[in-house]
Design an enzyme around this catalytic site. Structure first.
Site, PDB file in Angstrom:
ATOM      1  N   CYS A  38      -2.500   0.681   9.708  1.00 46.52           N
ATOM      2  CA  CYS A  38      -3.667  -0.268   9.107  1.00 46.52           C
ATOM      3  C   CYS A  38      -4.569  -0.798  10.091  1.00 46.52           C
ATOM      4  CB  CYS A  38      -2.926  -1.805   8.782  1.00 46.52           C
ATOM      5  SG  CYS A  38      -1.644  -1.440   7.603  1.00 46.52           S
ATOM      6  N   HIS A  57       0.721  -1.192  -0.041  1.00 46.17           N
ATOM      7  CA  HIS A  57       0.014  -0.079  -0.113  1.00 46.17           C
ATOM      8  C   HIS A  57       0.977   1.213   0.085  1.00 46.17           C
ATOM      9  CE1 HIS A  57      -3.293  -2.701   2.061  1.00 46.17           C
ATOM     10  NE2 HIS A  57      -3.472  -2.361   0.871  1.00 46.17           N
TER      11      HIS A  57
HETATM   12  N1  GLY Z   1      -2.566  -8.763   5.245  1.00 48.41           N
HETATM   13  C1  GLY Z   1      -3.070  -7.724   5.004  1.00 48.41           C
HETATM   14  C2  GLY Z   1      -3.480  -7.441   3.666  1.00 48.41           C
HETATM   15  O1  GLY Z   1      -2.800  -8.088   2.682  1.00 48.41           O
HETATM   16  O2  GLY Z   1      -4.325  -6.556   3.220  1.00 48.41           O
END
Ligand code: GLY
Length: 253
Positions: A248, A161
Site C-alpha cells: 500500500c 483489499h
Molecule cells: N487505512 C487504509 C485504508 O483504509 O484505506
C-alpha cells in the site's frame, strides 16, 4: 523488473486514518521513521524513488498504491471507494505525467482502489470489495483491454483489499491467506499458505527478486526464504494500525 517507485510522506492527520485493526492510533513521529526505512528498502531493491509531499486533508494518502494502477503500457488513475479517500486521486495525476504519456481515469459511479488489483504478468486480478465496485472493475478491465492487457474479477469477503490477503511473488509463487487459499483461479499457482496469526504478512512485496516482508512474522519469513528469495524485513507497525501493508505504501513501475 521495476525501476521506479512513488511514495507519499505520511500526513500528521495519519492518526485519524481509517482502520478496523484495533491496534491503537499510529504514532506520527515513528511513522515518519518507518516510512524512511521503507524508502531505503525500495532503494536497496534498485528503485529510483519519487517522494510526494504529505496531503494533510487526506489521512490515508500515504497509502499511495490505492490511487493508481501502473502497468507497463499505461497508468490508470483510480476513484477511491472510501469517502474520506475520494479526492486523493486528483493529486497523483501530476506525478504520473512525468513518467506516462497514456493516463486513463476511472469514473463515478465506478470506484476502484488499486490495493484490490494484483498483477500477474499481463493479467490483472481485480477484487470486488467494499472499496472497489463492479462498475469500477468493469471500467478497469475495459481500459486494460484497450492497452493490450487483461483483467478478471475476484469476489472477496474477508479482507479489506485483494492484496491484503494474496500477493504474487513472480515465478508462479503466490502467498495466500484465508478465503484465497481455495479460490479456483489461484490453484494454477504455487500457493504458500500464510497462517491466520500471521495474515498481515500475506502482504509481502516482490521487487526485483527480493521480497519485502513486515518485521515480526517469522513463520512467513521462513516460508518465503525457503522459496529462494532474499528477504528485506521492514518495520511498518505504525501502518499496520491503519490496515496498511507494504504494498500500500508505494507504486512500483
Ligand atoms: N487505512 C487504509 C485504508 O483504509 O484505506
Amino acid at each position: 523488473m521495476f525501476s521506479r517507485a512513488i511514495v507519499r510522506r505520511p500526513a500528521k492527520s495519519l492518526v485519524n486514518g481509517l482502520t478496523s485493526a484495533n491496534l491503537g492510533k499510529p504514532d506520527y513521529e515513528n511513522a515518519l521513521i518507518q516510512h524512511e526505512g521503507y524508502i531505503n528498502a525500495l532503494i536497496r531493491c534498485g528503485l529510483e524513488v519519487t517522494i510526494l509531499d504529505a496531503l494533510e486533508d487526506f489521512p490515508d494518502s500515504t497509502f499511495v498504491e490505492d490511487v493508481a494502477l501502473l502497468t507497463p503500457h499505461c497508468a490508470i488513475v483510480t476513484n477511491p471507494g472510501a469517502a474520506s479517500r475520494n479526492g486523493e486521486n486528483a493529486f497523483i495525476k501530476p506525478a504520473l505525467e512525468k513518467f506516462y504519456q497514456q493516463i486513463e481515469i476511472i469514473k463515478s459511479p465506478g470506484t476502484v482502489e488499486a490495493g484490490d488489483i494484483m498483477m500477474v504478468g499481463s493479467h490483472f486480478y481485480i477484487g470486488l470489495s467494499e472499496r472497489t465496485n463492479k462498475s469500477g472493475a468493469e471500467q478497469m478491465i475495459a481500459l486494460l483491454k484497450k492497452h493490450g492487457l487483461t483483467g478478471s474479477i475476484v469476489n472477496l469477503k474477508e479482507f479489506l483489499h485483494l492484496k491484503t490477503g494474496i500477493n504474487y511473488l513472480e515465478n508462479n509463487n503466490m502467498l495466500a491467506s484465508g478465503e484465497f487459499l481455495t479460490k479456483s483461479e489461484f490453484q494454477q499457482f504455487n500457493l504458500t499458505e500464510i497462517d491466520t496469526d500471521e495474515a498481515y504478512a500475506a502482504n509481502s512485496l516482490w521487487i526485483n527478486n527480493k521480497v519485502l516482508t513486515p518485521k515480526g512474522f517469522p513463520k512467513t519469513r521462513q516460508k518465503i526464504e525457503s522459496l529462494g528469495y532474499e528477504i528485506i524485513e521492514v518495520d511498518v507497525s505504525e501502518f499496520e494500525k491503519l490496515d496498511g501493508g507494504l504494498s500500500c505504501l508505494s507504486l512500483r513501475f
